[in-house]
Design a protein around this motif. Sequence first.
Motif, PDB file in Angstrom:
ATOM      1  N   ARG A  29      -8.520  15.894  39.650  1.00  0.00           N
ATOM      2  CA  ARG A  29      -9.714  16.132  40.477  1.00  0.00           C
ATOM      3  C   ARG A  29     -10.626  17.219  39.906  1.00  0.00           C
ATOM      4  N   TYR A  30     -10.094  18.003  38.932  1.00  0.00           N
ATOM      5  CA  TYR A  30     -10.893  19.079  38.350  1.00  0.00           C
ATOM      6  C   TYR A  30     -11.434  18.736  36.967  1.00  0.00           C
ATOM      7  N   ARG A  31     -11.012  17.628  36.384  1.00  0.00           N
ATOM      8  CA  ARG A  31     -11.315  17.375  34.975  1.00  0.00           C
ATOM      9  C   ARG A  31     -12.802  17.169  34.717  1.00  0.00           C
ATOM     10  N   HIS A  32     -13.495  16.488  35.623  1.00  0.00           N
ATOM     11  CA  HIS A  32     -14.921  16.225  35.397  1.00  0.00           C
ATOM     12  C   HIS A  32     -15.706  17.533  35.364  1.00  0.00           C
ATOM     13  N   ASP A  33     -15.517  18.389  36.378  1.00  0.00           N
ATOM     14  CA  ASP A  33     -16.256  19.651  36.425  1.00  0.00           C
ATOM     15  C   ASP A  33     -15.819  20.591  35.306  1.00  0.00           C
ATOM     16  N   TRP A  34     -14.538  20.558  34.969  1.00  0.00           N
ATOM     17  CA  TRP A  34     -14.065  21.404  33.874  1.00  0.00           C
ATOM     18  C   TRP A  34     -14.639  20.948  32.541  1.00  0.00           C
ATOM     19  N   ALA A  35     -14.732  19.628  32.342  1.00  0.00           N
ATOM     20  CA  ALA A  35     -15.299  19.098  31.105  1.00  0.00           C
ATOM     21  C   ALA A  35     -16.776  19.484  30.981  1.00  0.00           C
ATOM     22  N   LEU A  36     -17.499  19.466  32.102  1.00  0.00           N
ATOM     23  CA  LEU A  36     -18.907  19.881  32.081  1.00  0.00           C
ATOM     24  C   LEU A  36     -19.016  21.346  31.649  1.00  0.00           C
ATOM     25  N   PHE A  37     -18.138  22.161  32.172  1.00  0.00           N
ATOM     26  CA  PHE A  37     -18.175  23.587  31.845  1.00  0.00           C
ATOM     27  C   PHE A  37     -17.791  23.831  30.384  1.00  0.00           C
ATOM     28  N   THR A  38     -16.747  23.181  29.902  1.00  0.00           N
ATOM     29  CA  THR A  38     -16.315  23.398  28.516  1.00  0.00           C
ATOM     30  C   THR A  38     -17.347  22.877  27.522  1.00  0.00           C
ATOM     31  N   ASP A  39     -17.991  21.753  27.842  1.00  0.00           N
ATOM     32  CA  ASP A  39     -19.037  21.250  26.948  1.00  0.00           C
ATOM     33  C   ASP A  39     -20.186  22.251  26.848  1.00  0.00           C
ATOM     34  N   TRP A  40     -20.557  22.822  27.987  1.00  0.00           N
ATOM     35  CA  TRP A  40     -21.631  23.821  27.968  1.00  0.00           C
ATOM     36  C   TRP A  40     -21.197  25.050  27.174  1.00  0.00           C
ATOM     37  N   CYS A  41     -19.954  25.481  27.344  1.00  0.00           N
ATOM     38  CA  CYS A  41     -19.459  26.647  26.607  1.00  0.00           C
ATOM     39  C   CYS A  41     -19.495  26.407  25.104  1.00  0.00           C
ATOM     40  N   THR A  42     -19.124  25.222  24.699  1.00  0.00           N
ATOM     41  CA  THR A  42     -19.143  24.897  23.275  1.00  0.00           C
ATOM     42  C   THR A  42     -20.567  24.952  22.728  1.00  0.00           C
ATOM     43  N   ALA A  43     -21.506  24.391  23.497  1.00  0.00           N
ATOM     44  CA  ALA A  43     -22.893  24.373  23.043  1.00  0.00           C
ATOM     45  C   ALA A  43     -23.517  25.762  23.061  1.00  0.00           C
ATOM     46  N   ALA A  44     -23.123  26.581  24.041  1.00  0.00           N
ATOM     47  CA  ALA A  44     -23.729  27.905  24.196  1.00  0.00           C
ATOM     48  C   ALA A  44     -22.914  29.005  23.526  1.00  0.00           C
ATOM     49  N   ASP A  45     -21.817  28.634  22.843  1.00  0.00           N
ATOM     50  CA  ASP A  45     -20.969  29.588  22.142  1.00  0.00           C
ATOM     51  C   ASP A  45     -20.371  30.622  23.097  1.00  0.00           C
ATOM     52  N   HIS A  46     -19.743  30.126  24.175  1.00  0.00           N
ATOM     53  CA  HIS A  46     -19.038  30.966  25.135  1.00  0.00           C
ATOM     54  C   HIS A  46     -17.578  30.533  25.205  1.00  0.00           C
ATOM     55  N   HIS A  47     -16.714  31.435  25.603  1.00  0.00           N
ATOM     56  CA  HIS A  47     -15.304  31.119  25.769  1.00  0.00           C
ATOM     57  C   HIS A  47     -15.093  30.442  27.122  1.00  0.00           C
ATOM     58  N   PRO A  48     -14.534  29.245  27.161  1.00  0.00           N
ATOM     59  CA  PRO A  48     -14.298  28.603  28.460  1.00  0.00           C
ATOM     60  C   PRO A  48     -13.130  29.224  29.207  1.00  0.00           C
ATOM     61  N   ILE A  49     -12.127  29.717  28.456  1.00  0.00           N
ATOM     62  CA  ILE A  49     -10.983  30.343  29.112  1.00  0.00           C
ATOM     63  C   ILE A  49     -10.385  31.404  28.194  1.00  0.00           C
ATOM     64  N   PRO A  50     -10.270  32.630  28.615  1.00  0.00           N
ATOM     65  CA  PRO A  50     -10.773  33.134  29.902  1.00  0.00           C
ATOM     66  C   PRO A  50     -12.287  33.312  29.849  1.00  0.00           C
ATOM     67  N   ALA A  51     -12.965  32.862  30.868  1.00  0.00           N
ATOM     68  CA  ALA A  51     -14.429  32.918  30.908  1.00  0.00           C
ATOM     69  C   ALA A  51     -14.884  34.234  31.515  1.00  0.00           C
TER      70      ALA A  51
END
Length: 340
Positions: A29-51
């Motif tokens: 149930r969390y994979r879609h929103d988590w994938a959106l966040f990780t994709d943005w982190c990759t594009a924006a050069d941010h650490h997804p975890i720990p964020a």
Amino acid sequence: MTVSASAGREFFRSTDVHDADLDLRIPARYRHDWALFTDWCTAADHHPIPAAPESLALFLHEHPAVVATQRRRLSAINAVHTGHGYPAPGRTEMVRRHLDTTRASRLDRLGRLLVQRAAELPVEGWPSGLFGRRDALLLVLAATGMTFTDLTRLRRRDLRLDGNTLVVTTRTGERFRLPPDSETGDNPAVAIYQRWAQIQAFLDQYPGTHLLRHHLTDPSEIITDPLDAEQARQPLLCPIDRWGHLPHAQPMTPQSVSALTRAHLSGRAPVRKVLPVPPQDDVDAWVEPEIDLDAGYYDRGTTARRRDHQTLEDLTDVFDEIEACTDALLEDLMGVLEGL
């Protein structure tokens, strides 16, 4: 200085969890929103975890949605972090303010008021200066949005200066930065912290309240040494009793911090009168007065001791007689009691 969400919060970053292992442990149930966040982190050069909370706030800003959707995204990101042993970045004050602009505006006004009240507190005089220095730092830290519980858990090692910026790190690794005012360059938080640090450094060198009250009446320069292990573990904010005593090993309670903060905001904080301090004797300059003894003082002393020895020589016999009489009276008393 304006204390708001811009004051900054950070989390210490550790080694990232392997992406493949991470994906396997995320509930469906969390994979879609988590994938959106990780994709943005990759594009924006941010650490997804720990964020970092700043990264999460920026993510929400660049992905506008209704409050319900944003809360769902936060739930997913928080769940992934807590499930892998990291603090939940969505529960920080910065993110909460981002979601509720009305609340953010109210807390910003409250933070400015707390800093203003802190700057008005006395810094000299006994014991008003002692309470004023501690309460000023307490109000500045409360103005960041830090919880009262986190505030009472702070140790002396948890505050440091980075130039003209005060950096505070909580027990959970959350970091607050209190920068100088963008217009004036002034940072009252730094001066407020340094005044309280001077009190604790003074007590490291001169424990007790006698010298401390003179220091607050006529402040002297304190040379601060690096904290040793024991000093670093001491609570940052300690209770102060009416005599000005500070138990270094005892922190304030969240309830007392909350009550004191509300009292300062409402203008009902206790007024500490400045008490007069008696003049301090200069120990280094004190010279023991010379006493002239006459030539016969030794003979008089030995004569007095000899006389007292003869006078008190019979005391042992007197005490023995008293003890014998006491035993006889006790036996008579026991006989009377047995005959009743």
